[in-house]
Design an enzyme around this catalytic site. Structure first.
Site, PDB file in Angstrom:
ATOM      1  N   ALA A  17     -35.129  31.569  -7.250  1.00 22.44           N
ATOM      2  CA  ALA A  17     -35.914  32.553  -6.950  1.00 22.44           C
ATOM      3  C   ALA A  17     -35.031  33.255  -6.264  1.00 22.44           C
ATOM      4  O   ALA A  17     -33.451  33.883  -6.471  1.00 22.44           O
ATOM      5  CB  ALA A  17     -36.824  32.352  -5.906  1.00 22.44           C
ATOM      6  N   LYS A  36     -28.020  26.239   2.809  1.00 17.35           N
ATOM      7  CA  LYS A  36     -27.635  24.923   3.678  1.00 17.35           C
ATOM      8  C   LYS A  36     -26.703  24.000   3.327  1.00 17.35           C
ATOM      9  O   LYS A  36     -26.348  22.672   4.109  1.00 17.35           O
ATOM     10  CB  LYS A  36     -28.764  24.506   4.451  1.00 17.35           C
ATOM     11  CG  LYS A  36     -29.612  23.550   4.276  1.00 17.35           C
ATOM     12  CD  LYS A  36     -30.542  23.263   5.299  1.00 17.35           C
ATOM     13  CE  LYS A  36     -31.532  22.977   4.040  1.00 17.35           C
ATOM     14  NZ  LYS A  36     -32.862  23.108   5.842  1.00 17.35           N
ATOM     15  N   THR A  44     -35.849  23.343  -6.034  1.00 21.88           N
ATOM     16  CA  THR A  44     -35.799  24.245  -7.863  1.00 21.88           C
ATOM     17  C   THR A  44     -34.742  22.995  -8.661  1.00 21.88           C
ATOM     18  O   THR A  44     -35.496  22.245  -9.700  1.00 21.88           O
ATOM     19  CB  THR A  44     -34.879  25.005  -8.238  1.00 21.88           C
ATOM     20  OG1 THR A  44     -35.592  26.386  -7.740  1.00 21.88           O
ATOM     21  CG2 THR A  44     -34.928  25.598  -9.784  1.00 21.88           C
ATOM     22  N   TRP A  46     -34.655  19.522  -8.360  1.00 19.70           N
ATOM     23  CA  TRP A  46     -35.917  18.656  -8.352  1.00 19.70           C
ATOM     24  C   TRP A  46     -37.096  19.019  -9.455  1.00 19.70           C
ATOM     25  O   TRP A  46     -37.492  17.891 -10.116  1.00 19.70           O
ATOM     26  CB  TRP A  46     -36.134  17.961  -7.266  1.00 19.70           C
ATOM     27  CG  TRP A  46     -35.635  17.253  -6.979  1.00 19.70           C
ATOM     28  CD1 TRP A  46     -34.293  17.465  -6.445  1.00 19.70           C
ATOM     29  CD2 TRP A  46     -35.340  16.672  -5.103  1.00 19.70           C
ATOM     30  NE1 TRP A  46     -33.300  16.736  -5.491  1.00 19.70           N
ATOM     31  CE2 TRP A  46     -33.967  15.733  -5.051  1.00 19.70           C
ATOM     32  CE3 TRP A  46     -36.152  15.306  -5.613  1.00 19.70           C
ATOM     33  CZ2 TRP A  46     -33.822  14.414  -3.813  1.00 19.70           C
ATOM     34  CZ3 TRP A  46     -36.273  14.061  -4.293  1.00 19.70           C
ATOM     35  CH2 TRP A  46     -34.770  14.367  -3.906  1.00 19.70           C
ATOM     36  N   ALA A  47     -37.349  20.090  -9.585  1.00 22.03           N
ATOM     37  CA  ALA A  47     -38.322  20.350 -10.486  1.00 22.03           C
ATOM     38  C   ALA A  47     -38.576  20.122 -11.589  1.00 22.03           C
ATOM     39  O   ALA A  47     -37.443  19.523 -12.578  1.00 22.03           O
ATOM     40  CB  ALA A  47     -38.417  22.025 -10.509  1.00 22.03           C
ATOM     41  N   GLY A  49     -41.364  19.265 -14.393  1.00 22.34           N
ATOM     42  CA  GLY A  49     -42.921  19.757 -15.175  1.00 22.34           C
ATOM     43  C   GLY A  49     -41.998  21.041 -16.036  1.00 22.34           C
ATOM     44  O   GLY A  49     -41.390  20.613 -17.608  1.00 22.34           O
ATOM     45  N   GLU A 115     -49.630  20.466 -18.836  1.00 21.99           N
ATOM     46  CA  GLU A 115     -50.117  19.762 -17.485  1.00 21.99           C
ATOM     47  C   GLU A 115     -51.665  20.090 -17.078  1.00 21.99           C
ATOM     48  O   GLU A 115     -52.523  20.981 -17.179  1.00 21.99           O
ATOM     49  CB  GLU A 115     -48.870  20.092 -16.228  1.00 21.99           C
ATOM     50  CG  GLU A 115     -47.525  20.013 -17.022  1.00 21.99           C
ATOM     51  CD  GLU A 115     -46.492  20.386 -16.193  1.00 21.99           C
ATOM     52  OE1 GLU A 115     -46.328  20.210 -15.142  1.00 21.99           O
ATOM     53  OE2 GLU A 115     -45.895  21.624 -16.132  1.00 21.99           O
ATOM     54  N   HIS A 236     -49.056  15.993  -4.667  1.00 23.07           N
ATOM     55  CA  HIS A 236     -49.005  15.776  -5.783  1.00 23.07           C
ATOM     56  C   HIS A 236     -49.307  14.551  -6.722  1.00 23.07           C
ATOM     57  O   HIS A 236     -48.635  13.510  -5.847  1.00 23.07           O
ATOM     58  CB  HIS A 236     -47.250  15.389  -5.973  1.00 23.07           C
ATOM     59  CG  HIS A 236     -46.812  15.794  -7.687  1.00 23.07           C
ATOM     60  ND1 HIS A 236     -47.622  15.020  -8.685  1.00 23.07           N
ATOM     61  CD2 HIS A 236     -46.771  17.167  -8.777  1.00 23.07           C
ATOM     62  CE1 HIS A 236     -47.135  15.313 -10.019  1.00 23.07           C
ATOM     63  NE2 HIS A 236     -46.437  16.251  -9.882  1.00 23.07           N
ATOM     64  N   ARG A 282     -54.591  19.452  -9.110  1.00 24.99           N
ATOM     65  CA  ARG A 282     -53.971  18.756  -8.573  1.00 24.99           C
ATOM     66  C   ARG A 282     -54.826  18.140  -7.168  1.00 24.99           C
ATOM     67  O   ARG A 282     -54.890  17.220  -7.035  1.00 24.99           O
ATOM     68  CB  ARG A 282     -52.748  19.275  -8.234  1.00 24.99           C
ATOM     69  CG  ARG A 282     -51.583  18.337  -8.561  1.00 24.99           C
ATOM     70  CD  ARG A 282     -50.408  19.135  -8.323  1.00 24.99           C
ATOM     71  NE  ARG A 282     -50.029  19.060 -10.117  1.00 24.99           N
ATOM     72  CZ  ARG A 282     -48.193  19.475 -10.102  1.00 24.99           C
ATOM     73  NH1 ARG A 282     -47.839  20.697  -9.010  1.00 24.99           N
ATOM     74  NH2 ARG A 282     -48.015  20.417 -11.152  1.00 24.99           N
ATOM     75  N   HIS A 343     -45.992  18.305  -1.962  1.00 24.80           N
ATOM     76  CA  HIS A 343     -44.824  18.357  -2.800  1.00 24.80           C
ATOM     77  C   HIS A 343     -44.703  19.758  -2.705  1.00 24.80           C
ATOM     78  O   HIS A 343     -43.703  20.566  -3.511  1.00 24.80           O
ATOM     79  CB  HIS A 343     -45.606  18.297  -4.144  1.00 24.80           C
ATOM     80  CG  HIS A 343     -45.358  18.167  -5.352  1.00 24.80           C
ATOM     81  ND1 HIS A 343     -43.888  18.284  -5.861  1.00 24.80           N
ATOM     82  CD2 HIS A 343     -45.928  19.559  -6.607  1.00 24.80           C
ATOM     83  CE1 HIS A 343     -43.250  18.656  -7.091  1.00 24.80           C
ATOM     84  NE2 HIS A 343     -44.566  19.201  -7.450  1.00 24.80           N
ATOM     85  N   GLU A 367     -40.924  29.627  -3.084  1.00 19.21           N
ATOM     86  CA  GLU A 367     -42.119  29.138  -2.147  1.00 19.21           C
ATOM     87  C   GLU A 367     -41.880  29.517  -0.784  1.00 19.21           C
ATOM     88  O   GLU A 367     -43.568  28.830  -0.430  1.00 19.21           O
ATOM     89  CB  GLU A 367     -41.530  27.445  -2.199  1.00 19.21           C
ATOM     90  CG  GLU A 367     -42.226  26.326  -2.225  1.00 19.21           C
ATOM     91  CD  GLU A 367     -41.962  24.880  -2.154  1.00 19.21           C
ATOM     92  OE1 GLU A 367     -40.615  24.998  -2.945  1.00 19.21           O
ATOM     93  OE2 GLU A 367     -42.966  23.944  -1.471  1.00 19.21           O
ATOM     94  N   ARG A 378     -51.908  25.223  -6.609  1.00 17.39           N
ATOM     95  CA  ARG A 378     -51.008  26.036  -7.005  1.00 17.39           C
ATOM     96  C   ARG A 378     -51.864  25.437  -8.684  1.00 17.39           C
ATOM     97  O   ARG A 378     -51.544  24.517  -9.047  1.00 17.39           O
ATOM     98  CB  ARG A 378     -50.101  26.159  -6.630  1.00 17.39           C
ATOM     99  CG  ARG A 378     -48.708  26.246  -8.159  1.00 17.39           C
ATOM    100  CD  ARG A 378     -47.146  26.465  -7.729  1.00 17.39           C
ATOM    101  NE  ARG A 378     -46.896  24.876  -7.066  1.00 17.39           N
ATOM    102  CZ  ARG A 378     -46.402  24.083  -7.860  1.00 17.39           C
ATOM    103  NH1 ARG A 378     -46.310  24.404  -9.230  1.00 17.39           N
ATOM    104  NH2 ARG A 378     -46.464  22.660  -7.874  1.00 17.39           N
ATOM    105  N   LEU A 384     -41.704  28.142 -10.710  1.00 10.99           N
ATOM    106  CA  LEU A 384     -40.498  28.627 -11.460  1.00 10.99           C
ATOM    107  C   LEU A 384     -40.832  29.837 -11.904  1.00 10.99           C
ATOM    108  O   LEU A 384     -40.390  30.838 -11.628  1.00 10.99           O
ATOM    109  CB  LEU A 384     -39.812  27.763 -11.939  1.00 10.99           C
ATOM    110  CG  LEU A 384     -39.722  26.420 -11.353  1.00 10.99           C
ATOM    111  CD1 LEU A 384     -39.499  25.405 -12.585  1.00 10.99           C
ATOM    112  CD2 LEU A 384     -38.467  25.964 -10.618  1.00 10.99           C
TER     113      LEU A 384
HETATM  114  C1  SIN Z   1     -44.620  18.089 -12.343  1.00  8.74           C
HETATM  115  O1  SIN Z   1     -43.519  17.673 -13.613  1.00  8.74           O
HETATM  116  O2  SIN Z   1     -45.545  17.161 -11.681  1.00  8.74           O
HETATM  117  C2  SIN Z   1     -44.003  19.243 -11.175  1.00  8.74           C
HETATM  118  C3  SIN Z   1     -44.943  20.264 -11.752  1.00  8.74           C
HETATM  119  C4  SIN Z   1     -45.535  21.733 -11.029  1.00  8.74           C
HETATM  120  O3  SIN Z   1     -44.972  20.874  -9.883  1.00  8.74           O
HETATM  121  O4  SIN Z   1     -45.526  22.909 -11.061  1.00  8.74           O
END
Ligand code: SIN
Length: 530
Positions: A17, A36, A44, A46-47, A49, A115, A236, A282, A343, A367, A378, A384
């Site tokens: 963002a 920081k 981001t 680490w994302a 999916g 997903e 998660h 989720r 998560h 976020e 969510r 994203l």
């Molecule tokens: C994931 O890859 O399971 C995370 C995707 C997300 O949090 O939207």
């Protein structure tokens, strides 16, 4: 004492963002991005999916809207959902323009994965490290942009507010600690944009990187911004359970591609919890795993990919399979031990449909914000997407923001603070907060547990406040102060919700209130901000 630095736009945070905003807003002003730690120390990055958007022939905007509303459990703002979904495909095109290498199928079209909660395949991705690829491309664009100054190892301490100068609340920048120099800089801006991500570190088990301490939410609240729906912390369902795997996410896309959840006995259990089984929302899947773990006393459940073609699994999830292999788990031959972990923060600083908070000159995107898109839970890979859509809308809106600032801005003063000789206070308080938040304000809540958490956080915040004013600031105390305030706000929000909805599940009120409502907190009706 250094002179204030003046810019048009100050962005706090360097994830999707913040960097997307910076690149777009640079067309009509100078931008400073402070981050920081390293610029890629972001959620981001680490994302795994991907980005959800309607691109498939069998898909429609209405379906994506409907899936988002269903998972959001009655609390999404329909207009915001429709707008975000409508603008999704355009943002995917922008990713391609940045040079993000999204996966394509043999037919040359974007590969769409699935997903939980999605009724169609609609998630664009880069292998199983989509965030890392987006971060790479956005950083490259940012570094080439002469209008943007990127200051790493700079942590925001507090936002600057006209209220301190006897004016109407309006934000005109921030005090920012240069961690290397140990100096607090004053950065003045026409618009200040909070893009500092979430607050997963409030919990002892999280999929988030260490930087996720809720800084934007805490700073905004301290100057009078409204924060909303902070009780909706998304856990998660599947984070790797292994003593040497700190925070390693096992993407929901594994279940999207056919992965099954099993108990140690090999028995599947998700059919008993939701008609979509492993691909249910989720909150349902995380609660089911939590329940099964508590029932059996086991350390984890297992995600099984062994029935799928081994080459496909390795090819589609190269990063996850490599990481598991390094820890002795061959996911093509054995199930992966998994547990839920904090998560994503579905609530945040309340904003309108262009990212404006109730404080003039202050925006929040990604976020850090609460836009109304996620409601009570969510939908996977909508985050994203939201970060990009709202960054673009905010970048448009800030064009005409007028500068409001006092004639003389007071420089940062550390008063009589001395060097700390008691840093152990920070470590212990940090640890304590994260543990009781997990136990008392986690996946399953009760009034009693929430009250226990409340009395503890009040004591700790008093101690932290004293430490903060007695000693010279550093990034650890800045983060702890923010983390403690966000924990407090989560507790206060959870106390106010007397129902179970989406991610807020309490044994004392198992039913849904017929009238959905947001939990808004503001300095005047919430806890003190010190
Ligand atoms: C994931 O890859 O399971 C995370 C995707 C997300 O949090 O939207």
């Amino acid at each position: 004492m250094s002179e204030p630095i003046v810019t048009d736009y100050l962005v706090i945070g360097s994830g999707i963002a913040g960097l997307h905003f910076a690149n777009l807003a640079s067309a009509h002003g100078k931008v400073i991005v402070v981050t920081k730690k390293a610029p890629d120390d972001t959620n981001t990055n680490w994302a795994q999916g991907g980005v959800a958007a309607v691109l498939g022939d069998d898909d429609s905007l209405e379906r994506h809207v409907e899936d988002t509303l269903v998972v959001g459990d009655g609390l999404c703002n329909r207009a915001v959902v429709e707008m975000t979904v409508r603008e999704g495909p355009e943002q995917v095109r922008r990713l391609l323009e940045y040079g993000v290498r999204l996966a394509h199928g043999d037919d040359g079209k974007l590969d769409l994965t699935r997903e939980g909660g999605h009724s169609r395949r609609r998630v664009v991705h880069h292998e199983d490290i989509t965030g890392r690829e987006i971060q790479r491309a956005l950083l490259e664009a940012t570094r080439k942009n002469p209008q943007i100054t990127l200051l790493d190892d700079h942590i925001a301490v507090d936002l600057l507010s006209m209220a301190k100068y006897g004016g109407e609340p309006a934000c005109f920048g921030a005090y920012v600690l240069d961690r290397d120099a140990g100096e607090v800089k004053t950065i003045l801006a026409r618009a200040t944009v909070l893009a500092s991500g979430g607050a997963g570190k409030v919990y002892v088990y999280t999929s988030n990187p260490d930087v996720a301490t809720g800084d934007g939410i805490a700073m905004a609240y301290r100057i009078g911004a409204v924060v909303s729906n902070l009780e909706f912390v998304q856990f998660h369902p599947t984070v790797l359970f292994h003593p040497h795997a700190k925070s390693f996410l096992i993407s929901e896309a594994l279940r999207g591609e056919g992965g099954k959840l099993r108990l140690a006995s090999g028995e599947r259990f998700m059919d008993a919890y939701h008609p979509l089984a492993e691909l249910g929302p989720r909150d349902v899947v995380a609660r089911a795993i939590d329940n099964e773990i508590k029932k059996s006393g086991a350390d984890s459940v297992f995600l099984d990919m062994t029935h799928l073609d081994a080459d496909f699994v390795r090819g589609r999830f190269p990063n996850i399979s490599e990481r598991c292999l390094a820890l002795g788990i061959d996911m093509t031959k054995q199930p992966i031990p998994v547990v839920p972990a904090a998560h994503y923060m579905c609530g945040g600083v309340k904003v309108d449909d262009v990212g404006r908070t109730n404080i003039r000159g202050l925006y929040a995107i990604g976020e850090t914000s609460s836009t109304g898109l996620h409601g009570a839970c969510r939908l996977a890979s909508n985050s994203l997407l939201e970060g990009m859509v709202f960054a673009a809308r905010a970048a448009d809106d800030v064009r005409d923001v007028e500068s409001v600032r006092p004639r003389q801005v007071a420089p940062w003063s550390s008063g009589h603070a001395t060097d700390s000789n008691d840093a152990i206070v920070v470590t212990l308080n940090w640890d304590e907060i994260r543990r009781f938040m997990w136990s008392y304000v986690g996946i399953v809540r009760t009034d009693k547990r929430i009250d226990r958490a409340r009395s503890r956080i009040e004591l700790l915040r008093e101690e932290i406040k004293q430490y903060y004013w007695d000693f010279k600031i550093d990034s650890d105390i800045i983060e702890l102060r923010n983390l403690a305030l966000v924990a407090h706000l989560i507790i206060e929000s959870a106390r106010r919700r007397k129902e179970s909805r989406g991610l807020h599940y309490t044994l004392d009120y198992p039913d849904k209130d017929p009238a959905p409502h947001d939990t808004d907190l503001h300095l005047t009706d919430g806890p003190p901000a010190a």
